[in-house]
Design an enzyme around this catalytic site. Structure first.
Site, PDB file in Angstrom:
ATOM      1  N   ASP A   1      -7.122  -3.010   3.092  1.00 35.21           N
ATOM      2  CA  ASP A   1      -6.013  -3.910   2.769  1.00 35.21           C
ATOM      3  C   ASP A   1      -6.200  -5.309   3.365  1.00 35.21           C
ATOM      4  OD1 ASP A   1      -4.533  -1.794   1.520  1.00 35.21           O
ATOM      5  OD2 ASP A   1      -3.985  -1.079   3.502  1.00 35.21           O
TER       6      ASP A   1
ATOM      7  N   ASP B   1      -2.122  -0.844   5.878  1.00 34.90           N
ATOM      8  CA  ASP B   1      -2.506  -0.363   7.198  1.00 34.90           C
ATOM      9  C   ASP B   1      -4.001  -0.119   7.328  1.00 34.90           C
ATOM     10  OD1 ASP B   1      -2.685   1.797   5.532  1.00 34.90           O
ATOM     11  OD2 ASP B   1      -1.590   3.181   6.813  1.00 34.90           O
TER      12      ASP B   1
ATOM     13  N   ASP C   1       0.858  -1.175   0.000  1.00 33.46           N
ATOM     14  CA  ASP C   1       0.000   0.000   0.000  1.00 33.46           C
ATOM     15  C   ASP C   1       0.904   1.238   0.000  1.00 33.46           C
ATOM     16  OD1 ASP C   1      -2.373   1.550   0.298  1.00 33.46           O
ATOM     17  OD2 ASP C   1      -1.941   1.741   2.424  1.00 33.46           O
TER      18      ASP C   1
END
Length: 902
Positions: free
Chosen positions: A643, A639, A336
């Site tokens: 995700d 985070d 990410d």
């Protein structure tokens, strides 16, 4: 509205409908639902909370750790020793089995805990309008059609279609991955708009950053966007790790070979040598005990556990033992962007004025860094243009930045936090400006203005906001000479385009002096001739250490892919800065393109491209699956809640420990305590070292069992006296595994471990070279033991003494072979390497003490059928061990020569 009036409690794509249409379909009113109607709907749709999944009981969770072929082999070995009446050995083996299960039970995280982490995001209370009155209600009692009020700091209690929005901004990074809060309004958007583009919706679990709003509940509990992600996590199937797959296959082959050879012994012993069936049966059991590597599962578990401890010292908390090794085989890291590769802290990077193009160093909200012009430090005292811009962004600012628990945090808007930090770096004190009035930021205007008195006593309007809105209000600019000049709009638009191309968010600053009599500030005051001062380029900056870590990953043959919910331009600019590619070669794939691609086409897209923007949780999950379908071993970092499904599906899920949500941490196998991408690179190095050490342990243990098995097999086939009894075999297995093999778990990383490519995902744990070495060492040690035993019997040595010498030969030869095994291919004949693993020397010392007790203690002689030896009886095993060591070093040199020749 009649309570019996048919209403629709589930609306498809409410973001695409006008607010009034949503209210009509939900049978909602501006005065809110009655308590009676709310209760009726609650009974129909259920409470506004995520469902509790069924959980396995403690016993089932514990006993599932026994479901492994190696454990079955161990249990079979325990059964054999029990049949032989050796209860101590039975207890030792069963102890290994139980300890292995306990460690697995404690270490492995449960998928249900990820769902529990999401539930913690849900709001507890909500402000709802019931019976024409605003009241605080339990959030789990909200139903579709409820009218809910939102204020700054509130957590959104359910999915809402907004019907009023005043300067409303909502922090949605956990769902969308965007760095800054989303501006909200009441207008509908396209039906196929992604979550991050649905500006008329407020989603459950997100946080109101500023402003206020009113919305009608469109979905609750499992029907919310959060509930949809919750279902995705529950439905995601996790994959076996490469190690578990390889060990399962290896164990199956090994068990088949052992059973086949044991049966062959029975047939040969009975048919060729007319041995009594009972005697041959005991010999076959002895062979099985010799060949089964009882200590291997324990050594694997201990090696992984030691790796977990070393990882924790490097800020990587491991929740699943096998994840440590899996990291070592990773071929692709999907990361990410926001908060992982970047700091998730907006930072002013450039200031553009007619006086020059200023660069700003430092990242995040920590006020460390300097402002430079053409490489030289620039102060606001000597650069009037810079002072004018800093004055605006510092004074027309309601955000505060302060240090809390060693972390610099912003109270208010992240973008304004970046401007406040910029003013701190410049040394500007905004408190010296008295504020008389202000116009707060509104989504419709996209600017903020204040009326202030400067320390010099000058009354001034300060204006900051979107560049296009400020350019409309300015006819003059602060020229290069410091005088007012006509606005050169084409110049500023070119500068805006250049900053935007770097992925920067661009803000503008303007000001105007006014008479001291002015006490109020109206929008009309901004319509007059404002003076354009300059631009500020802001970005969520890359972590400097992450750039270095990506370079190291590339050197290690690991590809890094950025998968983010942010816009394509921002993602591309960050990707170039991170070193994921060059401006000419880097291609960005959007969520819409992923959506349109077939599964087959996505395999190629996922392999060829390294940046994916505007992605949803489904897109991230599909990309991970597509890479795995190509045989890649995938680590996924993140985070946000968005995700979590991809983290659970990946071979290794890696969550951020500081800024990561609880749901993400619980779905992951590894949590980074420092939120540092470079920790992943160090964890990969640790994983590769652990895998090397596991291979060394296997390469060491198997010849031990191979030599013992060969001794028993050859004795039966050739019709010889058994050189070892089953209980003596168990002794060799136990002391060698407990002492010598364990020492290999402490081996440091071999040189160049991060300069070699990842091992091929389908590569067997036992390659041709390893199989060859196992065979050679087994033959050398086993053959020497049989030969020594037969020679001593020919010289009229007592059987007990000869068998004791046979045990010593096996153990001492293995001690010498330990030093061969410390390096798979490299030479061990280097003095400087002798003390790099003190555990090996300690292990040999412990082994010597154990073996002395085995030979000379009377009760050991009774238990194991051994006899005391004379000094000369030790020289032969020592000589055999030294010969084995030198021959294996010669074989390693031959392998190195072959490798050099290709």
């Amino acid at each position: 509205m009649s309570l019996n009036h048919p209403v629709q409690l589930q609306i498809d794509r409410p973001h695409a409908l006008e607010a009034d249409a949503v209210l009509d379909q939900l049978g909602a009113r501006g005065k809110g639902l009655s308590n009676a109607e709310a209760a009726r709907r609650l009974a129909e749709v259920g409470p506004n909370r995520l469902p509790q999944p069924p959980k396995d009981g403690l016993l089932k969770r514990f006993f599932k750790h026994f479901h492994d072929i190696l454990i079955y082999i161990l249990i079979a070995a325990a059964g054999i020793t029990a049949l032989l009446g050796h209860w101590i050995d039975t207890g030792v083996i069963l102890g290994v089995v139980v300890i292995n299960a306990i460690i697995g039970f404690i270490q492995e995280g449960k998928a249900e805990e990820a769902l529990e982490g999401i539930r913690k995001m849900l709001s507890v209370h909500a402000h709802a309008r019931r019976d024409d009155q605003w009241s605080e209600v339990e959030a789990d009692g909200l139903v579709p059609g409820d009218i809910v009020r939102l204020r700054s700091g509130d957590r959104v209690p359910a999915d809402l279609r907004l019907i009023e929005a005043t300067n409303l901004r909502i922090e949605e990074s956990a769902l969308t991955g965007e760095s800054v809060p989303a501006d909200k309004n009441t207008a509908p958007v396209a039906a196929d708009a992604g979550v991050g583009d649905r500006f008329g919706m407020a989603y459950s679990g997100t946080l109101v950053a500023a402003g206020r709003g009113i919305g009608v509940v469109t979905a609750t509990g499992p029907n919310t966007e959060l509930g949809r992600i919750n279902r995705m996590i529950a439905e995601v199937q996790t994959l076996q790790t490469p190690l578990t797959r390889q060990m399962a296959q290896f164990s199956k082959v090994l068990s088949v070979v052992i059973v086949a050879l044991a049966l062959l012994m029975l047939v040969i012993g009975v048919s060729l040598h007319d041995f009594p069936l009972a005697e041959v049966f005991l010999a076959a059991i002895g062979f099985a005990v010799a060949a089964i590597p009882e200590g291997l599962p324990a050594i694997l578990t201990i090696t992984l556990a030691l790796g977990v401890q070393r990882m924790a010292q490097r800020n990587a908390i491991t929740r699943k033992l096998t994840a440590v090794e899996t990291l070592g085989s990773v071929t692709v890291i999907c990361s990410d962007k926001t908060g992982t590769l970047t700091k998730n802290e907006m930072t002013a990077r450039h200031v553009v004025t007619r006086g020059g193009f200023y660069d700003v160093s430092g990242t995040g909200y920590r006020p460390e860094g300097e402002i430079t012009l053409e490489g030289r430090a620039a102060s606001i005292d000597s650069h009037g243009h810079l002072h004018a811009v800093i004055e605006v962004v510092a004074v027309a600012n309601d955000t505060h930045v302060a240090e809390e628990d060693g972390q610099w945090r912003v109270t208010g808007e992240p973008t304004e936090g970046a401007l406040r930090t910029l003013s701190h770096k410049a040394g500007f004190d905004a408190d010296t400006h008295e504020r008389h009035a202000s116009i707060p930021f509104e989504s419709a205007n996209k600017f903020m203005a204040t009326l202030n008195t400067t320390p010099a006593g000058q009354r001034r309007i300060l204006l900051k906001g979107a560049p296009d809105r400020l350019l409309e209000r300015c006819h003059h600019e602060l020229g290069a000479s410091g005088e007012l000049e006509p606005l050169d709009r084409s110049f500023w638009e070119a500068q805006i385009d250049a900053l935007s191309a770097e992925g920067l968010r661009v803000l503008a600053a303007a000001a105007r002096d006014i008479p001291d009599s002015k006490l109020a500030l109206e929008i009309e005051d901004l319509e007059e001739d404002m003076v354009f001062l300059g631009l500020i380029g802001i970005i969520d900056p890359p972590r400097p250490e992450a750039i270095t870590a990506i370079k190291s990953c590339h050197e290690a043959g690991i590809r890094v892919k950025m998968i983010t919910g942010d816009h394509a331009g921002t993602a591309r600019a960050i990707g170039i800065e991170m070193g994921l590619g060059t401006a000419d070669s880097l291609k960005v794939i959007t969520g819409a393109e992923i959506e349109a691609a077939s599964d087959e086409a996505l395999k190629a897209i996922a392999h060829d491209c390294d940046i994916f923007a505007r992605t949803s949780p489904e897109h991230k999950l599909r990309l991970v699956k597509a890479l795995q379908a190509r045989g890649e071993v995938v680590a996924m970092t993140g985070d946000g809640v968005n995700d979590a499904p991809a983290l659970k599906r990946a071979d290794v899920g890696v969550a951020m420990g500081i800024k990561g949500t609880e749901a993400t941490k619980e779905a992951a196998e590894i949590v980074l305590a420092d939120d540092n991408f470079s920790t992943i690179e160090r964890a990969v190095e640790e994983g590769r070292t652990i895998y090397d050490n596991l291979r060394k342990a296997i390469l060491f243990i198997l010849p031990t069992n191979g030599a013992q098995g060969l001794v028993m097999l050859a004795a039966v086939v050739l019709g010889l006296t058994l050189p070892l009894t089953p209980v003596q075999i168990l002794w060799v297995n136990m002391v060698v595994a407990v002492t010598l093999a364990l020492a290999l778990a402490f081996e440091p990383a071999e040189p160049g471990v991060m300069q070699r490519p990842p091992r091929k995902p389908g590569a067997p744990i036992m390659g041709r070279v390893m199989l060859w070495r196992v065979a050679i060492v087994s033959i050398l040690i086993g053959g020497a033991t049989i030969a020594m035993f037969e020679v001593e019997l020919m010289l009229d040595m007592e059987l007990g003494v000869a068998r004791t010498m046979a045990v010593n030969t096996l153990v001492i030869a293995q001690a010498f072979y330990l030093f061969n095994s410390r390096f798979l291919v490299a030479s061990s004949l280097r003095a400087e390497l002798l003390f790099t693993n003190r555990a090996a020397l300690i292990a040999v010392g412990v082994l010597v003490l154990l073996q002395l007790g085995f030979v000379y203690l009377p009760f050991m002689n009774t238990w194991f059928g051994t006899a005391p030896l004379e000094l000369r009886h030790w020289l032969v095993p020592l000589g055999i061990g030294l010969v084995v060591f030198l021959l294996i070093e010669a074989e390693k040199a031959w392998v190195r020569r072959l490798n050099a020749q290709g």
